[in-house]
Design a protein around this motif. Structure first.
Motif, PDB file in Angstrom:
ATOM      1  N   ALA A 138     -43.635 -24.959 -13.255  1.00  0.00           N
ATOM      2  CA  ALA A 138     -44.654 -25.664 -14.024  1.00  0.00           C
ATOM      3  C   ALA A 138     -44.344 -27.157 -14.038  1.00  0.00           C
ATOM      4  N   ILE A 139     -45.373 -27.929 -14.298  1.00  0.00           N
ATOM      5  CA  ILE A 139     -45.214 -29.382 -14.430  1.00  0.00           C
ATOM      6  C   ILE A 139     -45.704 -29.773 -15.820  1.00  0.00           C
ATOM      7  N   ARG A 140     -44.861 -30.471 -16.556  1.00  0.00           N
ATOM      8  CA  ARG A 140     -45.207 -30.882 -17.913  1.00  0.00           C
ATOM      9  C   ARG A 140     -45.625 -32.351 -17.952  1.00  0.00           C
ATOM     10  N   PHE A 141     -46.561 -32.632 -18.837  1.00  0.00           N
ATOM     11  CA  PHE A 141     -46.940 -34.017 -19.119  1.00  0.00           C
ATOM     12  C   PHE A 141     -47.450 -34.053 -20.555  1.00  0.00           C
ATOM     13  N   GLY A 142     -46.879 -34.966 -21.329  1.00  0.00           N
ATOM     14  CA  GLY A 142     -47.223 -35.002 -22.745  1.00  0.00           C
ATOM     15  C   GLY A 142     -46.900 -33.672 -23.397  1.00  0.00           C
ATOM     16  N   ASP A 143     -47.869 -33.115 -24.144  1.00  0.00           N
ATOM     17  CA  ASP A 143     -47.690 -31.819 -24.784  1.00  0.00           C
ATOM     18  C   ASP A 143     -48.250 -30.673 -23.952  1.00  0.00           C
ATOM     19  N   LEU A 144     -48.678 -30.977 -22.738  1.00  0.00           N
ATOM     20  CA  LEU A 144     -49.334 -29.972 -21.908  1.00  0.00           C
ATOM     21  C   LEU A 144     -48.434 -29.525 -20.762  1.00  0.00           C
ATOM     22  N   ARG A 145     -48.780 -28.372 -20.183  1.00  0.00           N
ATOM     23  CA  ARG A 145     -47.994 -27.816 -19.081  1.00  0.00           C
ATOM     24  C   ARG A 145     -48.938 -27.140 -18.094  1.00  0.00           C
ATOM     25  N   LEU A 146     -48.789 -27.470 -16.813  1.00  0.00           N
ATOM     26  CA  LEU A 146     -49.585 -26.818 -15.777  1.00  0.00           C
ATOM     27  C   LEU A 146     -48.726 -25.761 -15.101  1.00  0.00           C
ATOM     28  N   GLU A 152     -52.764 -22.205 -14.417  1.00  0.00           N
ATOM     29  CA  GLU A 152     -53.307 -22.360 -15.759  1.00  0.00           C
ATOM     30  C   GLU A 152     -52.768 -23.627 -16.413  1.00  0.00           C
ATOM     31  N   LEU A 153     -53.626 -24.295 -17.188  1.00  0.00           N
ATOM     32  CA  LEU A 153     -53.217 -25.431 -18.001  1.00  0.00           C
ATOM     33  C   LEU A 153     -53.027 -24.932 -19.424  1.00  0.00           C
ATOM     34  N   ASP A 159     -51.577 -21.894 -25.440  1.00  0.00           N
ATOM     35  CA  ASP A 159     -52.943 -21.418 -25.213  1.00  0.00           C
ATOM     36  C   ASP A 159     -53.533 -22.102 -23.982  1.00  0.00           C
ATOM     37  N   GLU A 160     -54.341 -21.350 -23.234  1.00  0.00           N
ATOM     38  CA  GLU A 160     -54.906 -21.891 -22.002  1.00  0.00           C
ATOM     39  C   GLU A 160     -56.068 -22.842 -22.289  1.00  0.00           C
ATOM     40  N   ILE A 161     -56.091 -23.939 -21.559  1.00  0.00           N
ATOM     41  CA  ILE A 161     -57.219 -24.867 -21.559  1.00  0.00           C
ATOM     42  C   ILE A 161     -57.985 -24.601 -20.281  1.00  0.00           C
ATOM     43  N   ALA A 162     -59.191 -24.080 -20.393  1.00  0.00           N
ATOM     44  CA  ALA A 162     -59.940 -23.639 -19.221  1.00  0.00           C
ATOM     45  C   ALA A 162     -60.260 -24.802 -18.283  1.00  0.00           C
TER      46      ALA A 162
END
Length: 241
Positions: A138-146, A152-153, A159-162
């Protein structure tokens, strides 16, 4: 040929539509498979099924029958088969499955769905026993993770961001090339393999949609930054630009 952790599944694409053939082959390559594209049964026959892990077969080939090819392959072995078709006749689907096809996908299809079905069939038939290795899970940026394996983001709570397929591919490309100004032409080329209808303005639309999903304040992006006259830059940190 069953896949081990170090092997790449080899998939044949038999379709008389050159654009569809090249599009599917490119999609397979991008998702970790080795693709071999064939215009029809004769071209495929010259290659043979040896060394293949799956065949994607267009139901209605030009002057030929994809069903006949599927029947022949099933009579000679247990090569997994997914039928592709643009027709909506339920009878075709029933016949395709009866002759031994493992799955049936209607055109136009969602690229992510096709890849998911391919992986499911490969796992079910023992041709893929482990997820494809990637350089990073996975790749993280800020509070998000891909999540690169699940495509999935995820937010801070998991929780997934569609994301649409185009949004996902654009975000993944940015994340794999952070802190570098990327011109529009490069982004269009990246998306063009299976989204050939994209035009320059579509990049703006995708950028706007991504910002709404990943930026705390979309009008003041801290990650997906514009470089006027140059393109876009993705910052993994939180420096506003």
């Amino acid at each position: 040929m069953a896949e081990t952790d170090s092997q790449t599944p080899v998939i044949a694409v038999i379709d008389d539509d050159a654009n569809m053939r090249e599009t599917v082959a490119a999609l397979l390559t991008e998702n970790g498979f080795e693709a071999h594209a064939f215009e029809g049964i004769a071209a495929f026959g010259a290659h043979g099924a040896d060394g293949l892990d799956m065949a994607l077969i267009d139901l209605k080939l030009n002057g030929e029958s994809g069903l006949s090819l599927a029947m022949d392959l099933r009579a000679r072995g247990n090569l997994p088969i997914i039928m592709l078709t643009g027709r909506g006749d339920e009878i075709d689907k029933i016949i395709g499955l009866e002759v031994g096809a493992d799955d049936y996908v209607m055109k136009p299809f969602n690229p992510r769905e096709l890849i998911a079905r391919i992986r499911a069939v490969l796992r079910r038939t023992g041709r893929m026993t482990a997820p494809r290795p990637v350089s990073d899970a996975a790749i993280r940026f800020g509070d998000l993770r891909l999540d690169l394996q699940k495509r999935e983001l995820l937010d801070a709570e998991g929780d997934e961001i569609a994301l649409t397929n185009g949004e996902y591919r654009l975000l993944e490309y940015f994340l794999r090339h952070p802190d570098r100004v990327i011109p529009r032409t490069e982004l269009l080329q990246e998306l063009g393999s299976d989204l050939s209808s994209y035009v320059d303005r579509t990049i703006d639309v995708l950028i706007l949609r991504l910002r709404r999903k990943i930026e705390p304040v979309p009008s003041k992006p801290v990650h997906l930054q514009t470089r006027r006259g140059q393109g876009y830059l993705f910052a993994l940190g939180s420096e506003e630009g």
